[in-house]
Design an enzyme around this catalytic site. Structure first.
Site, PDB file in Angstrom:
ATOM      1  N   ASN A  12       0.796  -1.241   0.000  1.00 40.68           N
ATOM      2  CA  ASN A  12       0.000   0.000   0.000  1.00 40.68           C
ATOM      3  C   ASN A  12       0.824   1.285   0.000  1.00 40.68           C
ATOM      4  OD1 ASN A  12      -2.598  -1.336   0.050  1.00 40.68           O
ATOM      5  ND2 ASN A  12      -2.088  -1.934   2.145  1.00 40.68           N
ATOM      6  N   ARG A  19      -3.304   8.090  -0.070  1.00 44.52           N
ATOM      7  CA  ARG A  19      -3.738   7.182   0.977  1.00 44.52           C
ATOM      8  C   ARG A  19      -3.700   7.889   2.341  1.00 44.52           C
ATOM      9  NH1 ARG A  19       0.116   2.580   3.680  1.00 44.52           N
ATOM     10  NH2 ARG A  19      -1.487   1.622   4.965  1.00 44.52           N
ATOM     11  N   TYR A  24      -0.341   9.734   6.615  1.00 47.61           N
ATOM     12  CA  TYR A  24       0.899   9.387   5.918  1.00 47.61           C
ATOM     13  C   TYR A  24       1.522  10.544   5.137  1.00 47.61           C
ATOM     14  CZ  TYR A  24      -0.506   4.668   7.166  1.00 47.61           C
ATOM     15  OH  TYR A  24      -0.866   3.549   7.876  1.00 47.61           O
ATOM     16  N   ALA A  78       2.045  -2.861   6.557  1.00 45.50           N
ATOM     17  CA  ALA A  78       1.324  -3.727   7.494  1.00 45.50           C
ATOM     18  C   ALA A  78       2.052  -5.043   7.757  1.00 45.50           C
ATOM     19  CB  ALA A  78      -0.082  -4.005   6.950  1.00 45.50           C
ATOM     20  N   HIS A  81       3.784  -5.904  11.116  1.00 46.45           N
ATOM     21  CA  HIS A  81       3.091  -6.422  12.300  1.00 46.45           C
ATOM     22  C   HIS A  81       2.715  -7.897  12.172  1.00 46.45           C
ATOM     23  CE1 HIS A  81       2.922  -2.128  12.747  1.00 46.45           C
ATOM     24  NE2 HIS A  81       2.110  -2.019  11.713  1.00 46.45           N
ATOM     25  N   ASP A  88      12.656 -13.356   9.492  1.00 45.71           N
ATOM     26  CA  ASP A  88      13.619 -14.461   9.319  1.00 45.71           C
ATOM     27  C   ASP A  88      14.588 -14.177   8.175  1.00 45.71           C
ATOM     28  OD1 ASP A  88      12.681 -15.948  11.423  1.00 45.71           O
ATOM     29  OD2 ASP A  88      11.572 -17.390  10.204  1.00 45.71           O
ATOM     30  N   HIS A 101       9.067   4.031   9.630  1.00 48.89           N
ATOM     31  CA  HIS A 101       7.617   4.200   9.477  1.00 48.89           C
ATOM     32  C   HIS A 101       7.305   5.674   9.377  1.00 48.89           C
ATOM     33  CE1 HIS A 101       6.944   0.010  10.269  1.00 48.89           C
ATOM     34  NE2 HIS A 101       7.797   0.123  11.272  1.00 48.89           N
ATOM     35  N   LEU A 102       6.366   6.003   8.490  1.00 47.89           N
ATOM     36  CA  LEU A 102       5.943   7.402   8.346  1.00 47.89           C
ATOM     37  C   LEU A 102       5.216   7.867   9.596  1.00 47.89           C
ATOM     38  CD1 LEU A 102       4.694   6.637   4.818  1.00 47.89           C
ATOM     39  CD2 LEU A 102       6.323   8.472   5.234  1.00 47.89           C
ATOM     40  N   SER A 103       4.258   7.068  10.045  1.00 46.56           N
ATOM     41  CA  SER A 103       3.477   7.412  11.235  1.00 46.56           C
ATOM     42  C   SER A 103       4.181   6.870  12.478  1.00 46.56           C
ATOM     43  CB  SER A 103       2.071   6.814  11.119  1.00 46.56           C
ATOM     44  OG  SER A 103       2.145   5.397  11.053  1.00 46.56           O
ATOM     45  N   ARG A 112      -0.578  -2.235  15.978  1.00 50.29           N
ATOM     46  CA  ARG A 112       0.590  -1.687  15.281  1.00 50.29           C
ATOM     47  C   ARG A 112       1.787  -1.510  16.218  1.00 50.29           C
ATOM     48  NH1 ARG A 112      -1.652   0.142  10.258  1.00 50.29           N
ATOM     49  NH2 ARG A 112      -3.808   0.743  10.565  1.00 50.29           N
TER      50      ARG A 112
HETATM   51  C1  DQA Z   1       3.360   2.208   8.224  1.00 52.39           C
HETATM   52  C2  DQA Z   1       2.600   1.836   9.509  1.00 52.39           C
HETATM   53  C3  DQA Z   1       1.899   0.522   9.342  1.00 52.39           C
HETATM   54  O1  DQA Z   1       1.187   0.192  10.527  1.00 52.39           O
HETATM   55  C4  DQA Z   1       0.910   0.577   8.197  1.00 52.39           C
HETATM   56  O2  DQA Z   1       0.290  -0.676   8.010  1.00 52.39           O
HETATM   57  C5  DQA Z   1       1.536   1.052   6.942  1.00 52.39           C
HETATM   58  C6  DQA Z   1       2.458   2.174   7.011  1.00 52.39           C
HETATM   59  C7  DQA Z   1       3.971   3.624   8.301  1.00 52.39           C
HETATM   60  O3  DQA Z   1       4.846   3.924   7.496  1.00 52.39           O
HETATM   61  O4  DQA Z   1       3.559   4.432   9.145  1.00 52.39           O
HETATM   62  O5  DQA Z   1       1.216   0.593   5.851  1.00 52.39           O
HETATM   63  O6  DQA Z   1       4.430   1.299   8.060  1.00 52.39           O
END
Ligand code: DQA
Length: 145
Positions: A12, A19, A24, A78, A81, A88, A101-103, A112
Site C-alpha cells: 500500500n 492514501r 501518511y 502492514a 506487524h 527471518d 515508518h511514516l506514522s 501496530r
Molecule cells: C506504516 C505503519 C503501518 O502500521 C501501516 O500498516 C503502513 C504504514 C507507516 O509507514 O507508518 O502501511 O508502516
C-alpha cells in the site's frame, strides 16, 4: 567504493499521496525516492528503491541483498506487524537494517505496536513522515563508515 542501500517499501505504500494523507502525508513514493536519491548521492551512497505488495517478493529481495547491498532501509507497511518470514529473511542475511515508518506506530492502534522487523533491525525511525527516510540514510551512512 560507493556503498549500496536497498530501500524496501511494503504493501500500500505505492498509494502514498492519496492514501490517508492526514496520517501518511501528501508526498508520493516517487517524491520520497527522488529526495532519497539526491541525498544519497551527496553522501556517496547509491539507492536501489523498490515497492511491493507481495510478501514473498520482499523476502526474495532481502535474500538477494546479501550479495548486492551493504544495508537495507525497510518500511514493511502492514507486514511489519505480521511477517515472521520477513524477520527471518533479515536475520538470515545479516545485512544491517534500518526500520522506517511514516506514522508513529506506538501512537496508533495496539496491533501496530508490535514490529517483527525490529527484532532484526539496528533501530527504528517512526513518526517523522517522509523525512524519516532521509534520517535513515544518515543512520546508514554513519553505520557503514
Ligand atoms: C506504516 C505503519 C503501518 O502500521 C501501516 O500498516 C503502513 C504504514 C507507516 O509507514 O507508518 O502501511 O508502516
Amino acid at each position: 567504493m560507493t556503498k549500496s542501500i536497498l530501500v524496501i517499501n511494503g504493501p500500500n505504500l505505492n498509494l502514498l499521496g492519496t492514501r490517508e494523507p492526514e496520517i501518511y502525508g501528501a508526498e508520493t513514493l516517487d517524491d520520497i525516492k527522488d529526495k532519497m536519491t539526491e541525498k544519497a548521492e551527496g553522501l556517496d551512497l547509491s539507492i536501489d528503491f523498490r515497492q511491493s505488495n507481495v510478501e514473498g517478493e520482499i523476502v526474495n529481495w532481502i535474500q538477494e541483498a546479501r550479495e548486492n547491498h551493504d544495508a537495507i532501509i525497510i518500511n514493511a507497511g502492514a507486514l511489519t506487524h505480521t511477517s515472521v518470514a520477513i524477520m527471518d529473511a533479515l536475520l538470515a542475511v545479516d545485512t544491517p537494517t534500518i526500520e522506517v515508518h511514516l506514522s508513529n506506530i506506538f501512537k496508533r492502534e495496539e496491533f501496530r505496536h508490535h514490529s517483527y522487523i525490529s527484532g532484526a533491525a539496528i533501530g527504528m525511525i517512526t513518526g517523522f513522515g517522509a523525512i524519516g527516510y532521509l534520517m535513515a540514510i544518515d543512520a546508514a551512512k554513519n553505520m557503514l563508515k
